[in-house]
Each structure stands twice: as structure tokens, then as C-alpha cells.
Motif scaffolding. Sequence first.
Motif, PDB file in Angstrom:
ATOM      1  N   UNK A   1       0.829  -1.207   0.000  1.00 10.95           N
ATOM      2  CA  UNK A   1       0.000   0.000   0.000  1.00 10.95           C
ATOM      3  C   UNK A   1       0.857   1.248   0.000  1.00 10.95           C
ATOM      4  N   UNK A   2       0.268   2.316  -0.539  1.00 11.33           N
ATOM      5  CA  UNK A   2       0.863   3.653  -0.529  1.00 11.33           C
ATOM      6  C   UNK A   2      -0.053   4.536   0.309  1.00 11.33           C
ATOM      7  N   UNK A   3       0.531   5.250   1.262  1.00  8.78           N
ATOM      8  CA  UNK A   3      -0.281   6.050   2.174  1.00  8.78           C
ATOM      9  C   UNK A   3       0.375   7.388   2.458  1.00  8.78           C
ATOM     10  N   UNK A   4      -0.422   8.288   3.051  1.00 10.19           N
ATOM     11  CA  UNK A   4       0.063   9.605   3.472  1.00 10.19           C
ATOM     12  C   UNK A   4      -0.385   9.851   4.905  1.00 10.19           C
TER      13      UNK A   4
ATOM     14  N   UNK B   1      -6.617  -4.662   6.859  1.00 13.15           N
ATOM     15  CA  UNK B   1      -7.680  -3.704   7.115  1.00 13.15           C
ATOM     16  C   UNK B   1      -7.561  -2.428   6.287  1.00 13.15           C
ATOM     17  N   UNK B   2      -6.425  -2.226   5.621  1.00 21.40           N
ATOM     18  CA  UNK B   2      -6.237  -1.012   4.830  1.00 21.40           C
ATOM     19  C   UNK B   2      -7.103  -1.056   3.576  1.00 21.40           C
ATOM     20  N   UNK B   3      -7.801   0.043   3.300  1.00 19.26           N
ATOM     21  CA  UNK B   3      -8.616   0.170   2.097  1.00 19.26           C
ATOM     22  C   UNK B   3      -8.278   1.502   1.431  1.00 19.26           C
ATOM     23  N   UNK B   4      -8.331   1.539   0.099  1.00 17.03           N
ATOM     24  CA  UNK B   4      -8.085   2.785  -0.619  1.00 17.03           C
ATOM     25  C   UNK B   4      -9.102   3.824  -0.170  1.00 17.03           C
ATOM     26  N   UNK B   5      -8.612   5.033   0.126  1.00 15.03           N
ATOM     27  CA  UNK B   5      -9.420   6.144   0.647  1.00 15.03           C
ATOM     28  C   UNK B   5      -9.932   5.854   2.056  1.00 15.03           C
TER      29      UNK B   5
ATOM     30  N   UNK C   1      -4.954   5.973   3.033  1.00 16.58           N
ATOM     31  CA  UNK C   1      -4.418   5.075   2.010  1.00 16.58           C
ATOM     32  C   UNK C   1      -4.849   5.532   0.620  1.00 16.58           C
ATOM     33  N   UNK C   2      -3.838   5.766  -0.247  1.00 16.64           N
ATOM     34  CA  UNK C   2      -4.098   6.247  -1.605  1.00 16.64           C
ATOM     35  C   UNK C   2      -4.198   5.116  -2.614  1.00 16.64           C
ATOM     36  N   UNK C   3      -3.438   4.040  -2.398  1.00 19.85           N
ATOM     37  CA  UNK C   3      -3.438   2.927  -3.356  1.00 19.85           C
ATOM     38  C   UNK C   3      -3.094   1.651  -2.609  1.00 19.85           C
ATOM     39  N   UNK C   4      -3.632   0.537  -3.116  1.00 22.50           N
ATOM     40  CA  UNK C   4      -3.393  -0.750  -2.479  1.00 22.50           C
ATOM     41  C   UNK C   4      -3.454  -1.850  -3.523  1.00 22.50           C
TER      42      UNK C   4
END
Length: 279
Positions: free
Chosen positions: A115-118, A141-145, A128-131
Amino acid sequence: MQPTGKHYGGIMANSASGESVIERVVKIMDAFSKGRPWLPLKDLVRITGMSRSTVHRLAMDLAANGLLERNAAGEFGVGMKMWELASRSNPLEEFRRRGLPFLEGVHAAVQEHVALSIPDVENNSVLYLERLDRHGTVMNLAQVAGRLDIHTTSSGMAMMAHMAGWVQDRFLAGKLEKTTAATEIDPVKIRSHLALIRERGYARLVGVLIEENTAYSVPVFGQGQTVIGAISAVVPSVDEDAGLLLPVLVAAGRGLSRTMGAERRPYGSRPWLTHPGTD
């Protein structure tokens, strides 16, 4: 004639609650999620807590301007215009676009969730911007947006470790909640862990969000060596292979950092190929 609404920060509030029109529109837009992309009017009223007449009027205005749309059943959903505006002018979309090739490289090498996050330090969260994921391997548990708390994610800790001291102080002074038994909420221990992450150049969390998972992250820097994001990978703890994962993550983080305008950072003596041990 004097206006009857209250003023908050220069924005006219036209409701008895003191909320501005913009605040009420945000409530409506915030009602939608991946799990509920379409909502009937009654659900919008329930979720926003506003009156039916207010929600109906605002939702119809938003639909007329393309920010919402309606399906055959009369339900409301986020409109194409919203995506268009965000995609063509939002710097986060540019970061996501530049980061995707590096994310794909990590994914191809490790075949696990990446994942890519800010950071959102105002809300002590990670966005999270992309996964990219590999189905059937590990729960993530990470989801885009989507958002997760900074202290519960390797990406949040990797970014916070490189924040200014006053940002860390404010973060540690806030309320920190446990998600599993392994979630650290002691500010003294977290501060020590941040120093270790800064020295190593990567973050590793074991069983903090999902007990069976181990997560690794490296920071991404931009102009002025400011931390602007993180690349992370989540693997089943039983399959953890730091010797494979860390060099790939580090290379991706450095490559994206240079793409985003960061100066080349010295490698130092960080033990990329040694076993990470206990954090």
C-alpha cells in the motif's frame, strides 16, 4: 436588512445548529463509503442527522451539479463530477500516480498486500491512496481512501518517526487506543520505538491490527527531505522473510522519494539484511 444566520470563520451558517452550508454538504458526501455507495434519502437523513427537507434540498442541488447522481431506484451516489475534479487537480492523485509503478514493483517481488499512504497528523491517522493485494493470503484492514490510526500501522509509525519533534509530542499527548493485545499505547515506549525506526529506516509491527500479520513500512520523502508518505507491505507472520522484503521496500521508498524531489539520502549502516528482531 441584517442577515439572520450566524457567522463561523466567515462562513454563513443557515441552520439552527450553527452549521454552514459547506459543513452540511460535507456531512452528506461523508455518508457514502465502499460498503454503501448508494443511499436512499431516508438513510442520508439518518446518517447525517439533518432534517429530511434539508437533506433533500442539498442532495438534489448536488445531483443537479453532477457531484451526486441518482440510480433507477432513486438512490443517491457520488457523481462522476466529484471524481473528475479530484483527479485533475489534487496533488494526492499525482503522488498516487507516481507511486503506483514502485508499488507494482514491490507487489511483483513479494506477492503480498502492499500500500501507498500519506499522513494526516491533524487527525492522527493514515490515509491510504493505493493498495495492491494478493487474494487469499492474509487479512488486511487497509482500504483505498480509508483511514487507520497512526500508532496501529507500520506506515503511520514510519512517517511519524520522521516528523518534527512538536508533531510527535502532540501525537503522543493524544488518546491512543488498543486494537489488539500487541498494540502499544505507552507514550514513552512509542517514543523509543520512533527513535529505533528513525535509526533503522523502516518500521515493523507484529500483530498490532491483525494478530497473525507482520507489517513493514518505509518512509517516502519529498522536497526539503520532508516525509510525505510511506510504502508498506503486510505478510502472514509465519511467512515473514525480512531478507526478501526489506531490500525491495527500501529500494522502492528511495526511488519514489527521488521522483518526488527528495535529495539522495546516505545509506548509513542500517541492517537491511539482518533479522529485525523484536521491536
